[in-house]
Design a protein around this motif. Structure first.
Motif, PDB file in Angstrom:
ATOM      1  N   LEU A   1       0.780  -1.203   0.063  1.00 45.79           N
ATOM      2  CA  LEU A   1      -0.016   0.026   0.077  1.00 45.79           C
ATOM      3  C   LEU A   1       0.827   1.316   0.139  1.00 45.79           C
ATOM      4  O   LEU A   1       1.989   1.211   0.597  1.00 45.79           O
ATOM      5  N   SER A   2       0.578   2.054  -0.931  1.00 48.65           N
ATOM      6  CA  SER A   2       1.488   3.348  -0.991  1.00 48.65           C
ATOM      7  C   SER A   2       0.878   4.445  -1.732  1.00 48.65           C
ATOM      8  O   SER A   2      -0.198   4.305  -2.567  1.00 48.65           O
ATOM      9  N   PRO A   3       1.021   5.533  -1.432  1.00 44.10           N
ATOM     10  CA  PRO A   3       0.527   6.729  -2.197  1.00 44.10           C
ATOM     11  C   PRO A   3       0.769   6.894  -3.380  1.00 44.10           C
ATOM     12  O   PRO A   3       0.374   7.570  -4.230  1.00 44.10           O
ATOM     13  N   ALA A   4       1.871   6.186  -3.737  1.00 48.81           N
ATOM     14  CA  ALA A   4       2.558   6.064  -5.224  1.00 48.81           C
ATOM     15  C   ALA A   4       1.718   5.199  -6.150  1.00 48.81           C
ATOM     16  O   ALA A   4       1.843   4.961  -7.435  1.00 48.81           O
ATOM     17  N   VAL A   5       0.932   4.322  -5.530  1.00 48.55           N
ATOM     18  CA  VAL A   5       0.307   3.116  -6.228  1.00 48.55           C
ATOM     19  C   VAL A   5      -1.251   3.943  -6.890  1.00 48.55           C
ATOM     20  O   VAL A   5      -1.969   4.335  -6.026  1.00 48.55           O
ATOM     21  N   GLU A   6      -1.328   3.714  -8.121  1.00 48.28           N
ATOM     22  CA  GLU A   6      -2.469   4.173  -8.563  1.00 48.28           C
ATOM     23  C   GLU A   6      -3.190   2.807  -9.167  1.00 48.28           C
ATOM     24  O   GLU A   6      -2.503   2.093  -9.829  1.00 48.28           O
ATOM     25  N   LEU A   7      -4.616   3.030  -9.476  1.00 47.84           N
ATOM     26  CA  LEU A   7      -5.179   1.994 -10.279  1.00 47.84           C
ATOM     27  C   LEU A   7      -5.746   2.487 -11.379  1.00 47.84           C
ATOM     28  O   LEU A   7      -5.676   3.796 -11.765  1.00 47.84           O
ATOM     29  N   TYR A   8      -6.279   1.678 -12.465  1.00 51.33           N
ATOM     30  CA  TYR A   8      -6.633   2.343 -13.629  1.00 51.33           C
ATOM     31  C   TYR A   8      -7.757   3.184 -13.834  1.00 51.33           C
ATOM     32  O   TYR A   8      -9.023   2.894 -13.384  1.00 51.33           O
ATOM     33  N   GLY A   9      -7.585   4.660 -14.218  1.00 49.42           N
ATOM     34  CA  GLY A   9      -8.538   5.561 -14.271  1.00 49.42           C
ATOM     35  C   GLY A   9      -9.850   5.253 -15.077  1.00 49.42           C
ATOM     36  O   GLY A   9     -11.248   5.657 -14.827  1.00 49.42           O
ATOM     37  N   GLU A  10      -9.515   4.362 -16.221  1.00 47.77           N
ATOM     38  CA  GLU A  10     -10.642   4.179 -17.384  1.00 47.77           C
ATOM     39  C   GLU A  10     -11.682   3.090 -16.570  1.00 47.77           C
ATOM     40  O   GLU A  10     -12.647   2.700 -17.243  1.00 47.77           O
ATOM     41  N   LEU A  11     -11.091   2.215 -15.688  1.00 46.37           N
ATOM     42  CA  LEU A  11     -11.786   1.343 -15.348  1.00 46.37           C
ATOM     43  C   LEU A  11     -12.570   1.354 -13.795  1.00 46.37           C
ATOM     44  O   LEU A  11     -12.161   2.486 -13.082  1.00 46.37           O
ATOM     45  N   SER A  12     -13.800   0.894 -13.641  1.00 43.56           N
ATOM     46  CA  SER A  12     -14.463   0.949 -12.430  1.00 43.56           C
ATOM     47  C   SER A  12     -13.610   0.407 -11.384  1.00 43.56           C
ATOM     48  O   SER A  12     -12.735  -0.444 -11.506  1.00 43.56           O
ATOM     49  N   THR A  13     -14.072   0.652  -9.876  1.00 46.98           N
ATOM     50  CA  THR A  13     -13.547   0.155  -8.779  1.00 46.98           C
ATOM     51  C   THR A  13     -13.440  -1.516  -8.810  1.00 46.98           C
ATOM     52  O   THR A  13     -12.459  -2.195  -8.595  1.00 46.98           O
ATOM     53  N   ALA A  14     -14.627  -2.077  -9.365  1.00 48.24           N
ATOM     54  CA  ALA A  14     -14.747  -3.401  -9.288  1.00 48.24           C
ATOM     55  C   ALA A  14     -13.971  -3.916 -10.391  1.00 48.24           C
ATOM     56  O   ALA A  14     -13.185  -5.084 -10.188  1.00 48.24           O
TER      57      ALA A  14
ATOM     58  N   ALA B   1     -12.605   4.676 -11.283  1.00 47.34           N
ATOM     59  CA  ALA B   1     -11.448   4.973 -10.277  1.00 47.34           C
ATOM     60  C   ALA B   1     -11.035   6.392 -10.695  1.00 47.34           C
ATOM     61  O   ALA B   1     -10.535   6.930  -9.652  1.00 47.34           O
ATOM     62  N   SER B   2     -11.076   6.913 -11.661  1.00 47.64           N
ATOM     63  CA  SER B   2     -10.596   8.461 -11.989  1.00 47.64           C
ATOM     64  C   SER B   2     -11.618   9.435 -11.273  1.00 47.64           C
ATOM     65  O   SER B   2     -10.961  10.488 -10.983  1.00 47.64           O
ATOM     66  N   VAL B   3     -12.688   9.082 -11.015  1.00 49.11           N
ATOM     67  CA  VAL B   3     -13.469  10.048 -10.249  1.00 49.11           C
ATOM     68  C   VAL B   3     -13.493   9.711  -8.612  1.00 49.11           C
ATOM     69  O   VAL B   3     -14.444  10.730  -8.113  1.00 49.11           O
TER      70      VAL B   3
END
Lengths: 229, 223, 221
Positions: free
Chosen positions: A91-104, A136-138
């Motif tokens: 877990l890190s503030p530098a980790v992001e997930l794909y903004g184009e995809l939803s959380t699930a 995830a982007s919003v």
């Protein structure tokens, strides 16, 4: 300590000895050692630039220390760096997930990479109170942090590496994730990095990295410490 | 083996899902190629290629494809690093699956590009291809080599500064031998000449670069 | 400096001096280059410099790829420095080989440049060296820099056979003789081989000096 029978349980352990890492002239880690085993937390503290994130990245296998050894044992098996990378929960503030995809969808994708069923992701989303269909982007910064927690815990990791775990979380969020952490620690070991002390659910050891790079840089300029060439 | 295929498929489908939502790479690559194609076509003139110009046509086609690829292919890895999604991938995916998934994505992207641009090119410049099958195979073989080489170099460039220009600088010396070979092979197909070693050598290039990339990618990707 | 290094330096000096002398006063003029002008021109003596430089620059490239492979295996920064030193000095050799070739081409064939297949290869080699160095310039962290540039060197090694052997052979014409096919006097061959050895040794010496500079720079941070 509330561990379930430690003599029967498999061992999970992360040991690091004499880690050195520098960036050019900047010596960030200088011989850092520590150990954490199942059910335990090692809290790494220190000012900005003291090398907390660098240490966690080295432990996760995202960065190669210039000197020192890291030993990672999960379910009594000694892992190499390749296996360690896939085993840790990071877990890190530098980790992001794909903004184009939803959380699930994000969690589904990583579950498929790890060969897991998608239900686990939904469960985690529910336990931190995140809607599954939001892109995830919003997400707000606090919600993003909750999503990071879900991602880190997705594969029920036995070694947790948590950098600033409560960043941007409100009280309810902090309570949720610390509950998750407490439950995970039944069968995991955790290294937590934070600038200052934290109110963690279990008793923990503390490793202080000091003041950060300003002091170290001054020291390097006066050539006080031995070189790590 | 099944899990390896599943993982590769997961990456390929993630790439296409994100791509179809943002349409960044597709639109960049296609618009770039079509713009260049129109520029070439206007410069050559309404009568199309004269018999003397005909040998140059495969060269122009491949240059259009190469530069369009340069505009879109590096994004696969550059975007991951820029949006900080590279570390989660490092921690979750096996490097070999990741490389194959990304390469397959780039290859499908290139094949879409070729499928759109090549017919337009042949029509606008009035080039007749004597041996369509050989021509299609040359396009496929060239596409595979471009996809593999570009994917590996994109992974390298993503970890450096000045990514856009650097990709072209790094990729061209590596890709130029392939380009020369597939241009020769396409020319032979257009002219309908007898066998040339170019296509076989291009296949050899593809296989050597594929093996090397599979071995080198884990080193590029992981510290 | 150790005795061994001193001896090597002196031997190299004497060897190169003798080779240069031999190139001008011992070797006969090559009849193979007697072109339109009738007699074999004095300019053909450039073969004793042009060919060794080209061969040594190819050798440099192999050395760089080999050290890069060793780096990826052992991850010691000294191997990275060895590879960079080989590339840098190899690039210098490559430039000199290109320039000597162009000058000779002007004298012999009337044009500095004519996209002879070997000229194309050497231009690609120069592009490749340039790409390697710009990659190094574009990466901040020394570990990442060493890793990426080592991969690029190994990748270049995989592609090199196409660049140096297959593409030149496929071309329908070439101004360069295919190795082994040209008729050459025994004395000329002897001096060419001596010059190749001398220039390669010179390359090794310069590259080792460069490597030491890189070592010291890295140590100083």
């Amino acid at each position: 300590m509330p561990t379930s029978n430690p003599t029967l349980a498999e061992e999970h352990r992360l040991t690091f000895r004499g880690l050195h890492r520098r960036f050019g002239r900047l010596r960030v880690l200088q011989g850092i050692s520590g150990e954490v085993t199942r059910g335990q937390i090692l809290l790494v503290t220190g000012g900005n630039g003291s090398g907390k994130s660098t240490l966690l990245r080295c432990l996760a296998g995202l960065m190669r220390p210039q000197k020192g050894t890291i030993e990672c044992v999960v379910d009594d098996v000694d892992l190499d760096v390749e296996e360690r990378r896939r085993a840790v929960g990071f877990l890190s503030p530098a980790v992001e997930l794909y903004g184009e995809l939803s959380t699930a969808e994000n969690l589904d994708f990583f579950a498929r990479l790890r060969g897991l069923a998608p239900e686990r992701g939904r469960q985690l989303l529910q336990s931190v109170g995140l809607p599954p269909d939001r892109a995830a982007s919003v997400l707000s910064s606090g919600m993003t942090q909750r999503l990071r927690w879900c991602w880190a815990l997705l594969h029920s990791p036995r070694i947790l590496l948590l950098d600033e775990p409560l960043q941007n979380l409100d009280d309810a969020g902090a309570r949720d994730v610390l509950g998750l952490l407490d439950a995970a620690l039944e069968n995991a070991a955790a290294v937590v990095a934070n600038p200052g002390p934290l109110d963690l659910p279990r008793p923990h050891e503390r490793l202080d990295l000091g003041d950060g790079f300003l002091v170290q840089e001054l020291r390097a300029q006066t050539n006080e410490e031995p070189r790590s060439a | 083996m099944m899990s390896w295929l599943g993982e590769t498929w997961a990456i390929l489908s993630k790439e296409w899902r994100c791509e179809l939502r943002s349409r960044y790479a597709l639109s960049t690559v296609l618009l770039f190629a079509i713009t260049t194609l129109i520029a070439v076509s206007i410069s050559v003139g309404p009568a199309g290629a004269t018999p003397e110009q005909r040998p140059l046509m495969p060269v122009l086609l491949w240059l259009i494809l190469l530069f369009a690829a340069t505009a879109g292919l590096p994004r696969t890895f550059v975007h991951e690093e820029e949006t900080h999604t590279a570390d989660p991938l490092r921690l979750a995916a096996r490097p070999s699956c990741l490389f194959c998934g990304k390469t397959l994505y780039n290859l499908t992207l290139l094949l879409v590009l070729e499928a759109v641009v090549t017919p337009l090119f042949l029509v606008l410049l009035q080039v007749e291809v004597a041996d369509l099958w050989s021509f299609a195979i040359a396009l496929l073989v060239g596409g595979v080599g471009l996809a593999v080489g570009s994917t590996l170099i994109a992974a390298m460039v993503a970890q450096a500064r000045a990514r856009g220009p650097l990709f072209a600088v790094l990729a061209f010396p590596i890709l130029l031998p392939l380009l020369k070979l597939v241009i020769d092979a396409s020319f032979v197909a257009v002219a309908g000449e007898a066998q040339s070693p170019a296509l076989g050598l291009a296949v050899l290039y593809d296989s050597m670069v594929t093996v090397a990339s599979l071995m080198l990618f884990p080193v590029v990707w992981n510290p | 400096m150790t005795i061994k290094q001193k001896t090597f330096r002196w031997l190299l000096f004497v060897w190169l001096a003798a080779t240069i002398w031999a190139a001008f006063f011992y070797a006969p003029l090559s009849q193979g280059f007697a072109g339109k002008m009738g007699d074999a021109p004095q300019s053909s003596r450039i073969v004793f410099f042009h060919v060794p430089l080209a061969v040594a620059s190819f050798f440099a490239f192999l050395v760089a790829a080999a050290w890069s492979g060793v780096y990826l295996w052992k991850r010691r920064s000294i191997d990275d420095h060895r590879a960079v030193a080989a590339i840098e000095v190899g690039m210098l050799y490559c430039v000199l080989a290109t320039v000597t070739g162009a000058v000779w081409s002007k004298v012999q064939w009337g044009a500095y440049w004519n996209w002879d297949p070997r000229q194309s290869s050497i231009v690609l080699a120069l592009l490749y060296y340039g790409a390697y160095l710009s990659l190094r310039g574009a990466v901040e962290d020394s570990e990442v820099r060493a890793r990426l540039s080592a991969v690029y060197a190994v990748l270049g090694f995989v592609v090199a056979p196409f660049l140096f052997f297959i593409l030149p052979r496929m071309a329908s014409f070439s101004l360069h003789p295919t190795p082994g096919s040209a008729e050459m006097d025994r004395e000329i061959g002897l001096v060419v081989v001596a010059a190749i050895a001398g220039f390669t040794a010179l390359f090794c010496w310069i590259a080792s000096l460069r490597r030491r500079v890189l070592d010291l720079n890295a140590e100083a941070g």
